[in-house]
Design an enzyme around this catalytic site. Structure first.
Site, PDB file in Angstrom:
ATOM      1  N   HIS A 204      24.006  12.557  38.934  1.00 56.24           N
ATOM      2  CA  HIS A 204      24.741  11.650  39.820  1.00 56.24           C
ATOM      3  C   HIS A 204      24.126  11.526  41.204  1.00 56.24           C
ATOM      4  CE1 HIS A 204      26.324  15.359  41.573  1.00 56.24           C
ATOM      5  NE2 HIS A 204      26.679  14.643  42.606  1.00 56.24           N
TER       6      HIS A 204
HETATM    7  C1  UD1 Z   1      29.818  11.918  46.159  1.00 57.10           C
HETATM    8  C2  UD1 Z   1      29.157  12.718  47.259  1.00 57.10           C
HETATM    9  C3  UD1 Z   1      28.206  13.732  46.651  1.00 57.10           C
HETATM   10  C4  UD1 Z   1      28.895  14.575  45.598  1.00 57.10           C
HETATM   11  C5  UD1 Z   1      29.583  13.682  44.584  1.00 57.10           C
HETATM   12  C6  UD1 Z   1      30.385  14.516  43.624  1.00 57.10           C
HETATM   13  C7  UD1 Z   1      28.779  11.562  49.401  1.00 57.10           C
HETATM   14  C8  UD1 Z   1      27.803  10.844  50.241  1.00 57.10           C
HETATM   15  N1  UD1 Z   1      28.386  11.858  48.152  1.00 57.10           N
HETATM   16  O1  UD1 Z   1      28.792  11.165  45.510  1.00 57.10           O
HETATM   17  O2  UD1 Z   1      27.718  14.598  47.674  1.00 57.10           O
HETATM   18  O3  UD1 Z   1      27.942  15.394  44.966  1.00 57.10           O
HETATM   19  O4  UD1 Z   1      30.469  12.774  45.244  1.00 57.10           O
HETATM   20  O5  UD1 Z   1      30.645  13.834  42.436  1.00 57.10           O
HETATM   21  O6  UD1 Z   1      29.864  11.836  49.826  1.00 57.10           O
HETATM   22  N2  UD1 Z   1      32.827   5.568  41.581  1.00 57.10           N
HETATM   23  C9  UD1 Z   1      33.753   5.117  40.671  1.00 57.10           C
HETATM   24  N3  UD1 Z   1      34.931   5.794  40.581  1.00 57.10           N
HETATM   25  C10 UD1 Z   1      35.247   6.866  41.347  1.00 57.10           C
HETATM   26  C11 UD1 Z   1      34.294   7.312  42.274  1.00 57.10           C
HETATM   27  C12 UD1 Z   1      33.098   6.652  42.384  1.00 57.10           C
HETATM   28  O7  UD1 Z   1      33.529   4.158  39.950  1.00 57.10           O
HETATM   29  O8  UD1 Z   1      36.338   7.432  41.199  1.00 57.10           O
HETATM   30  C13 UD1 Z   1      31.520   4.876  41.651  1.00 57.10           C
HETATM   31  C14 UD1 Z   1      31.514   3.675  42.590  1.00 57.10           C
HETATM   32  O9  UD1 Z   1      30.665   2.713  42.040  1.00 57.10           O
HETATM   33  C15 UD1 Z   1      30.872   4.245  43.833  1.00 57.10           C
HETATM   34  C16 UD1 Z   1      29.891   5.267  43.268  1.00 57.10           C
HETATM   35  O10 UD1 Z   1      30.541   5.799  42.121  1.00 57.10           O
HETATM   36  O11 UD1 Z   1      30.238   3.277  44.612  1.00 57.10           O
HETATM   37  C17 UD1 Z   1      29.522   6.372  44.208  1.00 57.10           C
HETATM   38  O12 UD1 Z   1      30.678   7.054  44.692  1.00 57.10           O
HETATM   39  P1  UD1 Z   1      30.638   7.836  46.094  1.00 57.10           P
HETATM   40  O13 UD1 Z   1      31.904   8.573  46.285  1.00 57.10           O
HETATM   41  O14 UD1 Z   1      30.188   6.940  47.191  1.00 57.10           O
HETATM   42  O15 UD1 Z   1      29.459   8.862  45.915  1.00 57.10           O
HETATM   43  P2  UD1 Z   1      29.140   9.848  44.715  1.00 57.10           P
HETATM   44  O16 UD1 Z   1      27.860   9.414  44.120  1.00 57.10           O
HETATM   45  O17 UD1 Z   1      30.322  10.007  43.861  1.00 57.10           O
HETATM   46  N1  UDP Z   2      32.558  18.564  36.614  1.00 55.68           N
HETATM   47  C1  UDP Z   2      33.628  18.270  35.774  1.00 55.68           C
HETATM   48  N2  UDP Z   2      33.492  17.262  34.870  1.00 55.68           N
HETATM   49  C2  UDP Z   2      32.352  16.525  34.739  1.00 55.68           C
HETATM   50  C3  UDP Z   2      31.264  16.848  35.595  1.00 55.68           C
HETATM   51  C4  UDP Z   2      31.414  17.856  36.534  1.00 55.68           C
HETATM   52  O1  UDP Z   2      34.669  18.912  35.861  1.00 55.68           O
HETATM   53  O2  UDP Z   2      32.309  15.624  33.897  1.00 55.68           O
HETATM   54  C5  UDP Z   2      32.690  19.641  37.608  1.00 55.68           C
HETATM   55  C6  UDP Z   2      31.610  20.703  37.553  1.00 55.68           C
HETATM   56  O3  UDP Z   2      31.920  21.680  36.591  1.00 55.68           O
HETATM   57  C7  UDP Z   2      31.592  21.225  38.969  1.00 55.68           C
HETATM   58  C8  UDP Z   2      31.907  20.008  39.793  1.00 55.68           C
HETATM   59  O4  UDP Z   2      32.531  19.079  38.893  1.00 55.68           O
HETATM   60  O5  UDP Z   2      32.617  22.165  39.191  1.00 55.68           O
HETATM   61  C9  UDP Z   2      30.638  19.446  40.309  1.00 55.68           C
HETATM   62  O6  UDP Z   2      30.823  18.189  40.778  1.00 55.68           O
HETATM   63  P1  UDP Z   2      29.618  17.167  40.969  1.00 55.68           P
HETATM   64  O7  UDP Z   2      28.490  17.528  40.078  1.00 55.68           O
HETATM   65  O8  UDP Z   2      30.213  15.828  40.852  1.00 55.68           O
HETATM   66  O9  UDP Z   2      29.251  17.379  42.495  1.00 55.68           O
HETATM   67  P2  UDP Z   2      28.309  18.395  43.311  1.00 55.68           P
HETATM   68  O10 UDP Z   2      28.671  19.775  42.946  1.00 55.68           O
HETATM   69  O11 UDP Z   2      26.897  18.046  42.979  1.00 55.68           O
HETATM   70  O12 UDP Z   2      28.613  18.054  44.714  1.00 55.68           O
END
Ligand code: UD1
Ligand code: UDP
Length: 357
Positions: A204
């Site tokens: 991601h």
């Molecule tokens: C965010 C965090 C990242 C973290 C990750 C955990 C920032 C800059 N990034 O990244 O550090 O590791 O969360 O998962 O804060 N979207 C959906 N549904 C949702 C959420 C997101 O469709 O419920 C899609 C949207 O298209 C959105 C994209 O995911 O634009 C990115 O979501 P965003 O929260 O901006 O960043 P993440 O990549 O999720």
């Molecule tokens: N996780 C989850 N379901 C998923 C993917 C991740 O419960 O389908 C959990 C994972 O076990 C960990 C946390 O989400 O505890 C990590 O989140 P993510 O990888 O989105 O973010 P990061 O840790 O890189 O910020």
């Protein structure tokens, strides 16, 4: 009794906050603010239900958007909550835009900030998370570090006051979930998986999803591995795969929706190996004794690499395939990032230090 506003917004923050919020509420007042950064059922609500995380007292409903607009909307919303609630502390987790917004809103109102997972550094300023971490640490009054490396990073930046090496709150979250998962998750049966008979993959990170060449190289590596790969796809990654019209219809790839935490822990424990660019999953792999190949060029969790349980493979097809095929499981697994007492330490420090208001 101490009054605390906790800010969460993204998937890993629900998991990190769960043990602390449950414990805090036994003797203190917590106002839980969800920024709305993650909003899909599978990215948000599922974690509240599974981990007994109290429902948010406030949901700002900010949603997705470019960094500036998203962070600004959170900042404005959190400021309003803080002006009304006047807490003694604002508690933030990790390194997302929700973290930075919470810390900045509080600091501007002169409300002390406590940062859980302080001091982590990748030394890659192209990562949005690195900007969020550095800025959050520099406005925090209490900095809860998961490792000595993290405290050393803070010291190198001149931050020595309020720094506490407490371990990693995710180890407490994992212990709670692993026990629950044994009786409540049937994911292995549902997906017809056998113990150690599959690989688990997640992708991601912006650097991998927003660069078509890197995303394609990772998917090519998945296709080249002749093992079943379970791939719970983050919505960001699904959107990119669809927009680029990439072929993810690969016979050995089991693409599924994101799973809840109990299912995830079961999958991580049963997988032969994990391929990921997630921060949290690298640590969970380590604690569960599952080898990990990290799809990044660097990691904040350097100890997992130093102990031989995690290999950095970047986003190069051949390097990823070789890392998976040639992985040698280390004989030893020293304790890393805490002893499952992190939550208790955080609460003792945070609530023993209430400010006069
Ligand atoms: C965010 C965090 C990242 C973290 C990750 C955990 C920032 C800059 N990034 O990244 O550090 O590791 O969360 O998962 O804060 N979207 C959906 N549904 C949702 C959420 C997101 O469709 O419920 C899609 C949207 O298209 C959105 C994209 O995911 O634009 C990115 O979501 P965003 O929260 O901006 O960043 P993440 O990549 O999720
Ligand atoms: N996780 C989850 N379901 C998923 C993917 C991740 O419960 O389908 C959990 C994972 O076990 C960990 C946390 O989400 O505890 C990590 O989140 P993510 O990888 O989105 O973010 P990061 O840790 O890189 O910020």
């Amino acid at each position: 009794m101490v009054k605390i506003v906790t800010i969460v917004g993204a998937r890993p923050q629900f998991i990190k906050a769960a043990p602390v919020s449950r414990a805090l509420r036994q003797n203190h007042t917590e106002i839980l603010v969800h920024t709305g950064q993650h909003y899909d059922e599978a990215m948000s609500a599922v974690f509240f239900a599974e981990l007994d995380l109290p429902q948010p007292d406030v949901n700002l409903g900010v949603g997705s958007g470019p960094h500036g607009a998203q962070t600004a909307a959170m900042l404005a919303g959190i400021e309003q909550v803080l002006l009304v609630e006047k807490p003694e502390w604002v508690l933030v987790y990790g390194d997302t835009n929700s973290t930075l917004a919470g810390a900045l809103a509080a600091a501007k109102l002169h409300i002390p900030v406590a940062h859980v997972e302080a001091g982590l550094r990748s030394f890659n300023r192209a990562m949005p998370e690195e900007i969020n971490r550095v800025l959050t640490d520099h406005v925090s009054d209490l900095l809860f570090c998961p490792s000595q490396t993290a405290t050393d990073h803070l010291a190198a930046e001149g931050i020595t006051q309020g720094v506490h090496l407490v371990g990693d709150v995710m180890s407490d979250a994992l212990a709670f979930a692993a026990t629950r998962a044994r009786t409540r998750s049937d994911v292995l049966q549902r997906l017809k998986l056998t113990e150690k008979g599959f690989l688990l993959a997640t992708v991601h990170r912006a650097e991998n999803t927003d660069d078509p060449a890197r995303l394609l190289a990772i998917i090519d590596a998945f296709a080249a591995l002749d093992e079943v790969i379970v791939f719970p796809i983050h919505p960001r990654t699904r959107a990119r795969i669809e927009a680029l019209n990439l072929n993810s219809e690969i016979p050995n790839l089991r693409s599924i929706e994101p799973v809840g935490y109990l299912d995830m822990v079961q999958l991580e424990e049963a997988a032969r190996m994990i391929l990921t660019d997630s921060g949290g999953i690298q640590k969970e792999a380590y604690w569960l004794g599952t080898p990990c190949v990290t799809l990044r060029d660097e990691t904040e969790w350097v100890e997992t690499v130093q102990t031989g349980w995690n290999v950095l493979a970047g986003a190069e097809t051949a390097r990823i395939v070789t890392a998976v095929r040639d992985f040698v499981t280390p004989i030893t697994q020293p304790a890393l990032y805490g002893d499952r007492q992190t939550t208790a330490r955080i609460i003792k420090i945070l609530c023993g230090m209430e400010q006069d208001s």
